[in-house]
Design a protein around this motif. Structure first.
Motif, PDB file in Angstrom:
ATOM      1  N   GLU A  25       0.831  -1.209   0.000  1.00  0.00           N
ATOM      2  CA  GLU A  25       0.000   0.000   0.000  1.00  0.00           C
ATOM      3  C   GLU A  25       0.864   1.258   0.000  1.00  0.00           C
ATOM      4  OE1 GLU A  25      -0.325  -2.506   2.283  1.00  0.00           O
ATOM      5  OE2 GLU A  25      -2.162  -3.446   1.540  1.00  0.00           O
ATOM      6  N   GLN A  26       1.927   1.266   0.800  1.00  0.00           N
ATOM      7  CA  GLN A  26       2.835   2.419   0.834  1.00  0.00           C
ATOM      8  C   GLN A  26       3.496   2.613  -0.516  1.00  0.00           C
ATOM      9  OE1 GLN A  26       5.158   0.919   4.149  1.00  0.00           O
ATOM     10  NE2 GLN A  26       4.399   2.563   5.503  1.00  0.00           N
ATOM     11  N   GLU A  27       3.881   1.518  -1.144  1.00  0.00           N
ATOM     12  CA  GLU A  27       4.517   1.618  -2.459  1.00  0.00           C
ATOM     13  C   GLU A  27       3.560   2.220  -3.483  1.00  0.00           C
ATOM     14  OE1 GLU A  27       6.827  -0.981  -5.880  1.00  0.00           O
ATOM     15  OE2 GLU A  27       5.857  -2.057  -4.228  1.00  0.00           O
ATOM     16  N   VAL A  28       2.307   1.785  -3.464  1.00  0.00           N
ATOM     17  CA  VAL A  28       1.320   2.312  -4.402  1.00  0.00           C
ATOM     18  C   VAL A  28       1.153   3.820  -4.213  1.00  0.00           C
ATOM     19  CG1 VAL A  28      -1.140   2.312  -4.989  1.00  0.00           C
ATOM     20  CG2 VAL A  28       0.074   0.141  -4.723  1.00  0.00           C
ATOM     21  N   VAL A  29       1.045   4.243  -2.961  1.00  0.00           N
ATOM     22  CA  VAL A  29       0.869   5.670  -2.671  1.00  0.00           C
ATOM     23  C   VAL A  29       2.083   6.466  -3.143  1.00  0.00           C
ATOM     24  CG1 VAL A  29       0.698   7.363  -0.794  1.00  0.00           C
ATOM     25  CG2 VAL A  29      -0.716   5.314  -0.759  1.00  0.00           C
ATOM     26  N   MET A  30       3.290   5.972  -2.845  1.00  0.00           N
ATOM     27  CA  MET A  30       4.504   6.697  -3.248  1.00  0.00           C
ATOM     28  C   MET A  30       4.659   6.739  -4.766  1.00  0.00           C
ATOM     29  SD  MET A  30       7.338   5.845  -0.321  1.00  0.00           S
ATOM     30  CE  MET A  30       7.063   4.085  -0.236  1.00  0.00           C
ATOM     31  N   ARG A  31       4.360   5.631  -5.428  1.00  0.00           N
ATOM     32  CA  ARG A  31       4.469   5.622  -6.903  1.00  0.00           C
ATOM     33  C   ARG A  31       3.475   6.592  -7.525  1.00  0.00           C
ATOM     34  NH1 ARG A  31       7.881   2.196  -9.147  1.00  0.00           N
ATOM     35  NH2 ARG A  31       8.584   0.400  -7.931  1.00  0.00           N
ATOM     36  N   ARG A  32       2.267   6.627  -6.996  1.00  0.00           N
ATOM     37  CA  ARG A  32       1.240   7.545  -7.526  1.00  0.00           C
ATOM     38  C   ARG A  32       1.656   9.000  -7.283  1.00  0.00           C
ATOM     39  NH1 ARG A  32      -1.330   9.582 -11.033  1.00  0.00           N
ATOM     40  NH2 ARG A  32      -3.365  10.478 -10.605  1.00  0.00           N
ATOM     41  N   ALA A  33       2.149   9.286  -6.097  1.00  0.00           N
ATOM     42  CA  ALA A  33       2.593  10.651  -5.785  1.00  0.00           C
ATOM     43  C   ALA A  33       3.763  11.058  -6.668  1.00  0.00           C
ATOM     44  CB  ALA A  33       2.967  10.757  -4.310  1.00  0.00           C
ATOM     45  N   GLU A  35       4.364   9.924  -9.670  1.00  0.00           N
ATOM     46  CA  GLU A  35       3.777  10.134 -10.996  1.00  0.00           C
ATOM     47  C   GLU A  35       3.156  11.519 -11.109  1.00  0.00           C
ATOM     48  OE1 GLU A  35       0.556   7.557 -12.707  1.00  0.00           O
ATOM     49  OE2 GLU A  35       2.019   6.007 -12.171  1.00  0.00           O
ATOM     50  N   SER A  48      11.348  14.024  -0.766  1.00  0.00           N
ATOM     51  CA  SER A  48      10.456  14.023   0.403  1.00  0.00           C
ATOM     52  C   SER A  48      11.218  13.750   1.686  1.00  0.00           C
ATOM     53  CB  SER A  48       9.359  12.976   0.217  1.00  0.00           C
ATOM     54  OG  SER A  48       8.590  13.263  -0.923  1.00  0.00           O
TER      55      SER A  48
END
Length: 101
Positions: A25-33, A35, A48
């Motif tokens: 979940e953390q990886e998804v959030v960081m990748r989206r941010a 992007e 960051s």
């Protein structure tokens, strides 16, 4: 005055390797941010982390000093107030953000 990590726009050689583990979940959030920020994941994380590190260092309010340094500071703080023409001039001017009013 801050020294943040280089972004994708600068060409600075990176020689240190850092590793971290994240939940999916953390990886998804960081990748989206990353992007959304138009940065690589590495640049986003470094930028960051450096911003957070700088803020942490700036927020330090505990200063360790020797007994003599502490006493010297206390002596300065207890001295009578002295006139300071430079400060008087500075505080008599309108603040730059108030000039439009």
């Amino acid at each position: 005055m801050t020294a943040t990590a280089p972004s994708t726009h600068t060409q600075t050689a990176r020689s240190s390797r850092l590793g971290l583990r994240a939940t999916p979940e953390q990886e998804v959030v960081m990748r989206r941010a990353a992007e959304v920020s138009h940065k690589s994941l590495t640049d986003f994380i470094l930028d960051s982390a450096c911003q957070a590190a700088e803020q942490t260092l700036l927020d330090q309010r505990l200063f360790m000093v020797s007994g003599s340094q502490y006493q010297a500071l206390m002596d300065l703080l207890e001295r009578p107030v002295q006139a300071n023409a430079g400060l008087r001039d500075l505080f008599s001017r309108k603040a730059p953000w108030d000039k439009d009013k």
